[in-house]
Design a protein around this motif. Structure first.
Motif, short mmCIF file in Angstrom:
data_model
loop_
_atom_site.label_atom_id
_atom_site.label_comp_id
_atom_site.label_asym_id
_atom_site.label_seq_id
_atom_site.Cartn_x
_atom_site.Cartn_y
_atom_site.Cartn_z
N LEU A 125 17.02 -6.46 1.29
CA LEU A 125 16.80 -5.71 2.53
C LEU A 125 16.61 -4.22 2.24
N CYS A 126 17.37 -3.69 1.31
CA CYS A 126 17.24 -2.27 0.95
C CYS A 126 15.83 -1.94 0.48
N PHE A 127 15.31 -2.76 -0.40
CA PHE A 127 13.96 -2.51 -0.93
C PHE A 127 12.89 -2.78 0.12
N ALA A 128 13.15 -3.76 0.98
CA ALA A 128 12.21 -4.03 2.07
C ALA A 128 12.14 -2.85 3.03
N LEU A 129 13.29 -2.22 3.28
CA LEU A 129 13.32 -1.07 4.18
C LEU A 129 12.58 0.13 3.58
N ILE A 130 12.67 0.28 2.27
CA ILE A 130 11.92 1.37 1.62
C ILE A 130 10.43 1.18 1.84
N TYR A 131 9.95 -0.03 1.57
CA TYR A 131 8.52 -0.31 1.74
C TYR A 131 8.14 -0.19 3.22
N PHE A 132 8.96 -0.73 4.09
CA PHE A 132 8.65 -0.71 5.53
C PHE A 132 8.58 0.72 6.06
N SER A 133 9.45 1.60 5.57
CA SER A 133 9.44 2.99 6.02
C SER A 133 8.12 3.67 5.66
N PHE A 134 7.67 3.44 4.43
CA PHE A 134 6.37 3.99 4.02
C PHE A 134 5.24 3.33 4.80
N PHE A 135 5.37 2.04 5.07
CA PHE A 135 4.36 1.32 5.83
C PHE A 135 4.17 1.96 7.21
N VAL A 136 5.27 2.28 7.87
CA VAL A 136 5.20 2.92 9.19
C VAL A 136 4.55 4.29 9.09
N LEU A 137 4.91 5.06 8.06
CA LEU A 137 4.31 6.37 7.86
C LEU A 137 2.80 6.25 7.66
N VAL A 138 2.37 5.31 6.83
CA VAL A 138 0.94 5.12 6.57
C VAL A 138 0.22 4.68 7.84
N LEU A 139 0.82 3.76 8.58
CA LEU A 139 0.21 3.30 9.83
C LEU A 139 0.02 4.46 10.81
N CYS A 140 1.05 5.28 10.95
CA CYS A 140 0.94 6.45 11.84
C CYS A 140 -0.11 7.43 11.33
N SER A 141 -0.22 7.57 10.01
CA SER A 141 -1.21 8.47 9.43
C SER A 141 -2.62 7.98 9.70
N LEU A 142 -2.84 6.67 9.58
CA LEU A 142 -4.15 6.11 9.86
C LEU A 142 -4.54 6.29 11.32
N ILE A 143 -3.56 6.15 12.21
CA ILE A 143 -3.83 6.34 13.63
C ILE A 143 -4.10 7.81 13.93
N ALA A 144 -3.26 8.69 13.39
CA ALA A 144 -3.42 10.13 13.64
C ALA A 144 -4.72 10.66 13.04
N LEU A 154 -3.48 0.35 4.25
CA LEU A 154 -2.20 0.17 4.94
C LEU A 154 -1.17 -0.50 4.04
N PHE A 155 -1.59 -1.47 3.24
CA PHE A 155 -0.64 -2.18 2.39
C PHE A 155 -0.50 -1.56 1.00
N TYR A 156 -1.56 -0.86 0.55
CA TYR A 156 -1.50 -0.24 -0.79
C TYR A 156 -0.79 1.10 -0.77
N ALA A 157 -1.06 1.92 0.23
CA ALA A 157 -0.54 3.28 0.25
C ALA A 157 0.99 3.36 0.19
N PRO A 158 1.75 2.46 0.81
CA PRO A 158 3.22 2.54 0.65
C PRO A 158 3.65 2.42 -0.81
N VAL A 159 2.99 1.58 -1.59
CA VAL A 159 3.30 1.47 -3.01
C VAL A 159 2.90 2.75 -3.73
N PHE A 160 1.72 3.27 -3.40
CA PHE A 160 1.22 4.52 -3.97
C PHE A 160 2.21 5.66 -3.69
N ASP A 161 2.74 5.71 -2.48
CA ASP A 161 3.65 6.80 -2.09
C ASP A 161 5.01 6.70 -2.77
N LEU A 162 5.39 5.51 -3.21
CA LEU A 162 6.68 5.36 -3.89
C LEU A 162 6.76 6.24 -5.14
N TYR A 163 5.62 6.54 -5.72
CA TYR A 163 5.62 7.35 -6.94
C TYR A 163 6.12 8.77 -6.67
#
Length: 428
Positions: free
Chosen positions: A345-364, A380-389
């Motif tokens: 769940l911890c790691f899923a939340l990390i990815y999900f948090s970035f996923f929400v940020l990317v989704l909002c960025s695409l909309i904005a 949408l699915f790649y950028a959260p992994v990219f942002d983890l760096y």
């Protein structure tokens, strides 16, 4: 080991601490008020162009295409080598070329050039606009920066679009440029737009930034020379002193993104490391100078660290839980399903948090990018992994040295093309 409740506690604490910053994510759903200015100011366009070669040509062409009165625009280019090819290219706009052979970083050549402007060209400008050499300008850029001066701000930043979408038929646009380019949407439309609307210091990215003559005179040149990211030093100083700043979504520049992951990581590591060292420099100044007038400014500057702490907590909790599950399985052959779930769940939340940020960025950034529905889904699915760096970058920045010296950055050699602004006209 950590339970679901402890994980949820971390999430709730983060949302409380970071919530005000997140409000900015939704600030661009209404159009920004379009300022107009009856006064026609004079502008000095300042271009640091050390060893940029042909990369500067599209910028100079976009300066020629400005709708603003050309007699009120004077271009200045600064180089290091007295035989730089910029001397020849400068003729495209009758630019003045300065040579600063002793420069070691962008801050050095900026200080050198600003002092020359004040001493030798004082009556030729009311404001200076700093532009990176690999940038192009919307044809109305200077006109809209003049309009933005009606805000009364001393520092103004423009909207940044990713140039890779609009030149060479988009052949230099890929998942890396698209993922990294969302940073500009997050900084501008999801950050500085909200800050400008609420009188908070904007994020003073130097590419396209306007500074009034009054502000430059007070510095006596350029004062921010302690890190690689001189613009982040500027932001923190403006936040501390409550210098009026503004962001205009109508003034647009087109910035170039590196096409390969290695160069992209190099560039963002350099920039983020400088940002971290800027935070070090100003931390004690903020503590001493904190007051009710600059409280929101200081919060916005350091709110980023809430997100780093949040992810560090989740990563640590997830690692400990999964480690304990593996240890128990190895020694007792028993699978601890509950703590396995909590760790996952911890790691899923990390990815999900970035996923929400990317989704909002695409909309904005929906009006500023060229992506098909399928491409947007990939991002949408790649950028959260990219942002983890970025969390690797943060660690490097914390333990690394404060590297201020200029380093050559690879540029894209675009084919001869029409101006990016012409290719992007359908967006508006």
């Amino acid at each position: 080991m950590f339970s679901v409740y402890s994980i949820l506690l971390v999430v709730v604490c983060f949302l409380i601490c970071y919530g005000y910053r997140m409000a900015g994510w939704f600030s661009n759903f209404r159009a920004q008020k379009h300022l107009t200015n009856d006064k026609k100011n004079k502008f000095a366009l300042f271009i640091p162009a050390r060893d940029e070669g042909r990369a500067i040509i599209p910028l100079l062409e976009s300066i020629k295409a400005q709708t603003y009165d050309a007699s009120l625009i004077k271009t200045f280019i600064v180089v290091k080598n007295p035989e730089d090819s910029a001397y020849e290219y400068a003729k495209l706009v009758d630019a003045v070329v300065f040579c600063d052979p002793n420069q070691k970083c962008k801050g050095d050549c900026t200080d050198f050039s600003f002092k020359k402007l004040l001493n030798e060209y004082y009556d030729d400008f009311d404001s200076v606009i700093m532009i990176d050499a690999d940038t192009t300008l919307e044809s109305t850029f200077v006109e809209e920066m003049n309009n933005a001066l009606a805000s009364g701000a001393e520092i103004i930043i423009p909207k940044k679009r990713v140039r890779n979408y609009f030149v060479d038929g988009g052949k230099n646009s890929n998942l890396v440029t698209q993922a990294n380019g969302l940073l500009w949407t997050a900084v501008d439309e999801m950050g500085s737009r909200f800050k400008a609307d609420h009188g908070i210091t904007v994020t003073t990215i130097s590419n396209g930034i306007l500074m009034t003559k009054k502000f430059i005179e007070e510095m006596g040149g350029w004062s921010y020379l302690q890190t690689f990211t001189e613009d982040m030093e500027l932001e923190r100083d403006c936040a501390l002193r409550n210098v009026p700043t503004y962001y205009s979504s109508y003034a647009v520049v087109y910035t170039e993104e590196a096409v390969d992951l290695e160069m992209t990581n190099f560039r963002r590591t350099r920039w983020f490391s400088g940002l971290i060292h800027s935070d070090y420099l100003y931390f004690w100044k903020f503590l001493k100078g904190f007051n009710r007038r600059n409280a929101a400014n200081i919060y916005m500057v350091y709110s980023m660290w809430f997100s780093f702490l949040y992810f560090a907590c989740l990563f640590s909790m997830g690692t400990i839980n999964l480690g304990s599950v593996i240890f128990k399985l190895a020694h007792t052959m028993t699978l601890d399903g509950y703590h396995l779930f909590c760790g996952a769940l911890c790691f899923a939340l990390i990815y999900f948090s970035f996923f929400v940020l990317v989704l909002c960025s695409l909309i904005a950034g929906r009006h500023d990018i060229r992506l098909s529905p399928l491409q947007a889904l990939k991002v949408l699915f790649y950028a959260p992994v990219f942002d983890l760096y970025y969390y690797v970058i943060v660690v490097k920045g914390i333990v690394g040295k404060n590297d201020k010296e200029w380093v050559a950055v690879e540029r894209i050699d675009n084919e001869p093309v029409e101006l990016a602004v012409k290719e992007a006209v359908e967006l508006d």
